[in-house]
Design a protein around this motif. Structure first.
Motif, mmCIF file in Angstrom:
data_model
loop_
_atom_site.group_PDB
_atom_site.id
_atom_site.type_symbol
_atom_site.label_atom_id
_atom_site.label_comp_id
_atom_site.label_asym_id
_atom_site.label_seq_id
_atom_site.Cartn_x
_atom_site.Cartn_y
_atom_site.Cartn_z
ATOM 1 N N ALA A 1 -1.669 10.847 6.275
ATOM 2 C CA ALA A 1 -2.867 11.670 6.506
ATOM 3 C C ALA A 1 -4.125 10.914 6.086
ATOM 4 N N TRP B 1 4.595 15.686 10.670
ATOM 5 C CA TRP B 1 4.988 14.278 10.537
ATOM 6 C C TRP B 1 6.257 14.060 11.354
ATOM 7 N N TRP C 1 1.210 12.210 2.867
ATOM 8 C CA TRP C 1 -0.214 12.324 2.495
ATOM 9 C C TRP C 1 -0.915 10.994 2.641
ATOM 10 N N HIS C 2 -0.166 9.914 2.497
ATOM 11 C CA HIS C 2 -0.722 8.587 2.751
ATOM 12 C C HIS C 2 -1.010 8.430 4.249
ATOM 13 N N GLU D 1 0.833 -1.203 0.000
ATOM 14 C CA GLU D 1 0.000 0.000 0.000
ATOM 15 C C GLU D 1 0.874 1.263 0.000
ATOM 16 N N TYR E 1 16.302 7.507 6.287
ATOM 17 C CA TYR E 1 15.344 6.690 7.041
ATOM 18 C C TYR E 1 15.693 5.201 6.995
ATOM 19 N N PHE F 1 12.269 8.019 -2.119
ATOM 20 C CA PHE F 1 12.281 7.467 -0.751
ATOM 21 C C PHE F 1 10.914 6.903 -0.336
ATOM 22 N N PHE G 1 0.293 3.829 -3.134
ATOM 23 C CA PHE G 1 -0.131 5.219 -2.922
ATOM 24 C C PHE G 1 0.915 6.171 -3.483
ATOM 25 N N GLU H 1 3.303 5.694 -5.724
ATOM 26 C CA GLU H 1 3.456 5.698 -7.192
ATOM 27 C C GLU H 1 2.404 6.588 -7.849
ATOM 28 N N ARG H 2 1.221 6.608 -7.248
ATOM 29 C CA ARG H 2 0.132 7.402 -7.815
ATOM 30 C C ARG H 2 0.248 8.890 -7.461
ATOM 31 N N TYR H 3 0.568 9.199 -6.186
ATOM 32 C CA TYR H 3 0.425 10.576 -5.720
ATOM 33 C C TYR H 3 1.709 11.251 -5.247
ATOM 34 N N ASP H 4 2.736 10.477 -4.937
ATOM 35 C CA ASP H 4 3.930 11.088 -4.351
ATOM 36 C C ASP H 4 5.164 10.283 -4.758
ATOM 37 N N PRO H 5 5.435 10.240 -6.088
ATOM 38 C CA PRO H 5 6.486 9.349 -6.586
ATOM 39 C C PRO H 5 7.902 9.883 -6.364
ATOM 40 N N GLN H 6 8.247 10.136 -5.123
ATOM 41 C CA GLN H 6 9.624 10.452 -4.754
ATOM 42 C C GLN H 6 10.305 9.132 -4.353
#
Lengths: 148, 148
Positions: B62, B90, B59-60, B25, B51, B38, B29, B31-36
């Motif tokens: 959240a 965070w 955002w995931h 998950e 990390y 790390f 998430f 890959e769709r919304y925050d493809p940085q």
């Protein structure tokens, strides 16, 4: 070329887009993460909601905004994530069929540590009618070049 | 029984959970919304990230917090959405295998309008080691009974 802390200037403004919002994506995000009826039930939303129809979860709007940020402003940025966000607002709803774009403006730089600094930037998200649907001030940690 | 503005008291505290965070998950998430990298690249994250491995998009985190809120505190609440969020933080990363729970505390009530009022509440999200991984102050619009 990575964009380091030293490469960012207060007052820098960028715009990025577009993101096409579909009804299917609104429903699927909300069913997973925000299953309130005004996000997941188009029939009830059309009849009972003050918005007159189904609207995107605010967290979905935040996530779509992040996608535009990552593809745009942050694409080459040497960041290691964000500490947090202030003044997050959803002034207007996001609806199926909307086309979103973002404007990102650098507000402040805080040197913080020898190896990294904080960039405070306001991100605003607009729909196709130029209405702001989302805004926030992000606090993003950028690596420093270490050569200054 | 719907929970209206009048039914909420300053100082009310509730806890809700659990949410099991999977690696699949986190990746999907991000890959769709925050493809940085790390968030999306476990190998590079293990080698290069401060990390020590892949972590969830903020955002995931959240969004998972929102799921626990909707199933818990907001399940019977007569709300019409939120105006915004303040002081979103965070403090620690969320990792694959974490188990999340939330604590929600009502801070303030603002009457605002005859038909609705604003509830300000702090939500904190904890992992299985009782570390806070997320916190925010939400400004949620509750309908009023109109009988007072």
């Amino acid at each position: 070329m990575p964009v380091y802390y030293e490469d960012v200037e207060v007052g820098d403004v960028e715009t990025h887009g577009d993101y096409e919002v579909t009804r299917e994506e609104i429903l699927s995000f909300a069913e997973r993460y925000d299953p309130q009826w005004f996000h997941t039930d188009p029939d009830r939303a059309a009849e009972e909601s003050p918005y007159g129809g189904v609207i995107a979860s605010g967290w979905h709007t935040a996530a779509m905004t992040m996608r535009l940020l990552v593809e745009g402003t942050l694409a080459e940025a040497a960041t290691v994530g964000a500490k947090g966000v202030d003044e997050l607002r959803w002034p207007e709803p996001v609806r199926p069929g909307d086309t979103l774009r973002i404007e990102n403006e650098v507000l402040e730089k805080v040197p913080e540590r020898p190896e990294r600094g904080l960039i405070r930037a306001r991100t605003r998200t607009y729909n196709g009618d130029d209405e702001a649907v989302f805004s926030m001030i992000g606090n993003v940690m950028y690596l420093r070049r270490g050569d200054d």
